[in-house]
Scaffold this active site. Structure first.
Site, mmCIF file in Angstrom:
data_model
loop_
_atom_site.group_PDB
_atom_site.id
_atom_site.type_symbol
_atom_site.label_atom_id
_atom_site.label_comp_id
_atom_site.label_asym_id
_atom_site.label_seq_id
_atom_site.Cartn_x
_atom_site.Cartn_y
_atom_site.Cartn_z
ATOM 1 N N HIS A 133 0.846 -1.205 0.000
ATOM 2 C CA HIS A 133 0.000 0.000 0.000
ATOM 3 C C HIS A 133 0.877 1.249 0.000
ATOM 4 O O HIS A 133 2.064 1.188 0.344
ATOM 5 C CB HIS A 133 -0.881 0.035 1.266
ATOM 6 C CG HIS A 133 -0.076 0.247 2.525
ATOM 7 N ND1 HIS A 133 0.712 -0.736 3.086
ATOM 8 C CD2 HIS A 133 0.087 1.350 3.308
ATOM 9 C CE1 HIS A 133 1.319 -0.264 4.161
ATOM 10 N NE2 HIS A 133 0.973 0.999 4.310
ATOM 11 N N ASP A 153 0.684 5.123 1.890
ATOM 12 C CA ASP A 153 -0.011 5.643 3.065
ATOM 13 C C ASP A 153 -1.135 6.601 2.666
ATOM 14 O O ASP A 153 -0.922 7.541 1.879
ATOM 15 C CB ASP A 153 0.972 6.381 3.987
ATOM 16 C CG ASP A 153 1.983 5.431 4.614
ATOM 17 O OD1 ASP A 153 1.659 4.234 4.767
ATOM 18 O OD2 ASP A 153 3.101 5.881 4.925
ATOM 19 N N HIS A 180 4.714 0.209 0.024
ATOM 20 C CA HIS A 180 5.510 -0.522 1.003
ATOM 21 C C HIS A 180 4.675 -1.607 1.663
ATOM 22 O O HIS A 180 3.438 -1.618 1.561
ATOM 23 C CB HIS A 180 6.142 0.420 2.032
ATOM 24 C CG HIS A 180 5.157 1.267 2.773
ATOM 25 N ND1 HIS A 180 4.567 2.379 2.228
ATOM 26 C CD2 HIS A 180 4.651 1.171 4.027
ATOM 27 C CE1 HIS A 180 3.747 2.928 3.105
ATOM 28 N NE2 HIS A 180 3.768 2.211 4.204
ATOM 29 N N ARG A 190 6.014 6.593 13.469
ATOM 30 C CA ARG A 190 5.860 7.093 12.090
ATOM 31 C C ARG A 190 5.329 8.507 12.082
ATOM 32 O O ARG A 190 4.308 8.803 12.714
ATOM 33 C CB ARG A 190 4.912 6.190 11.300
ATOM 34 C CG ARG A 190 4.950 6.492 9.804
ATOM 35 C CD ARG A 190 4.004 5.626 9.030
ATOM 36 N NE ARG A 190 2.728 6.300 8.812
ATOM 37 C CZ ARG A 190 1.676 5.748 8.238
ATOM 38 N NH1 ARG A 190 1.725 4.491 7.833
ATOM 39 N NH2 ARG A 190 0.561 6.431 8.057
HETATM 40 C C1 SIN Z 1 3.545 1.366 7.590
HETATM 41 O O1 SIN Z 1 2.839 0.852 6.739
HETATM 42 O O2 SIN Z 1 3.678 2.566 7.677
HETATM 43 C C2 SIN Z 1 4.298 0.462 8.570
HETATM 44 C C3 SIN Z 1 5.611 0.043 8.030
HETATM 45 C C4 SIN Z 1 6.372 -0.816 9.015
HETATM 46 O O3 SIN Z 1 5.974 -0.902 10.184
HETATM 47 O O4 SIN Z 1 7.383 -1.373 8.633
#
Ligand code: SIN
Length: 297
Positions: free
Chosen positions: A116, A118, A272, A287
């Site tokens: 996905h 973000d 990602h 994050r």
């Molecule tokens: C996310 O999708 O922002 C999480 C990525 C992660 O925890 O590695």
């Protein structure tokens, strides 16, 4: 069988035009490791400009061995734009602009556990996110990224011509809407199914990046179930093909985290995927997400 070629690697060009930071390519398809930067410090405009250039060039950049407070994390992110507060997941009590991406040993579902981008369903989806590794499982918990430019470049001319005019509908409904799985049952993330996730936003399927001016395929997994003026049933074959295509191995890189690592990705040109392969262990990341602009074709 279709052969998907990786990008050409030109080692002689590696990091040569950076004078304030070290930049070393991490994989053939995307990613670079940045050296010589302490993110706990206030960085000069020249350093920030080179970090931004490295981000645009390499799409995901990694800083190792950082020790940053939430305030320093936020201050670094603010050098690249205004900050985004997730509309479906609560931020930390003292730092609403930071999401604690946390998986406890008893959790079975991980946040980000599918390909996905973000919050691409926002009218102005993020420029990028900056993820800081606080606590990691003894094994596993890697994150993968995929390069959406390469995916577009390697479509056939006929497929590119077909995709170019299409409009994609983005929505949070599948992940956060009333019919979605309830995060509070199997995850430590602060979110539960709600009606505010029931909306759609249209973005071009083929997006021109505002800084590189290159075209890319702007699909986003469960956030992109259908094309404009088409049903999900009609859209699924092409959406599935495109998701399989953009996440082919030659377009990806995989980061094995160490505590203190920071990853900064361009959310406009990558997808990602956080792997859920560390059952029974704890993983905690912070994050911060930076606002972006309305995508254009
Ligand atoms: C996310 O999708 O922002 C999480 C990525 C992660 O925890 O590695």
């Amino acid at each position: 069988m279709t052969v998907i070629a990786g990008p050409r690697v030109r080692p002689q060009e590696e990091g040569t035009d950076y004078s304030h930071i070290g930049v070393t390519r991490y994989s053939a398809s995307l990613g670079a490791i940045i050296d010589g930067v302490d993110l706990s410090q206030e960085l000069s405009d020249d350093v920030i400009a080179e970090i931004r250039r490295a981000l645009i060039e390499h799409l995901v950049i990694f800083f190792r061995g950082q020790e940053i407070t939430p305030e320093q994390h936020l201050a670094f992110a603010k050098r690249f734009g205004t900050l985004n507060q997730h509309d479906q997941v609560k931020g930390m009590a003292d730092y609403p602009d930071i999401i604690e991406v946390r998986q406890e040993p008893t959790d079975t579902r991980n946040f980000g556990g599918a390909w996905h981008g973000d919050v691409t369903y926002l009218p102005e989806p993020p420029l990028g996110s900056i993820l800081y590794a606080k606590e990691l499982p003894p094994v596993g918990g890697d994150t993968l990224w995929a390069n959406l430019y390469l995916a577009y470049d390697q479509l056939s001319p006929g497929m590119r011509a077909m995709c170019d005019p299409l409009v994609m509908m983005h929505t949070p409904a599948k992940i956060y809407g009333l019919a979605s799985l309830d995060w509070s049952k199997d995850s430590s993330m602060d979110s539960s199914p709600n009606t505010s996730a029931h909306y759609e936003t249209e973005h071009p399927l083929v997006r021109t990046h505002p800084e590189s001016h290159r075209k890319l395929i702007y699909v986003s997994g469960a956030y992109t179930p259908r094309f404009k003026d088409m049903s999900e049933e009609e859209s699924t074959p092409l959406v599935d093909y495109l998701m399989d295509h953009v996440t082919r191995e030659p377009f990806t890189c995989r980061w094995r985290w160490e505590v203190g690592d920071v990853a900064f990705w361009d959310n406009r040109a990558t997808l990602h995927y956080a792997l859920n392969d560390y059952s029974g262990h704890r993983r905690v990341m912070h994050r911060v997400t930076i606002n972006g602009e309305r995508p254009v074709a």
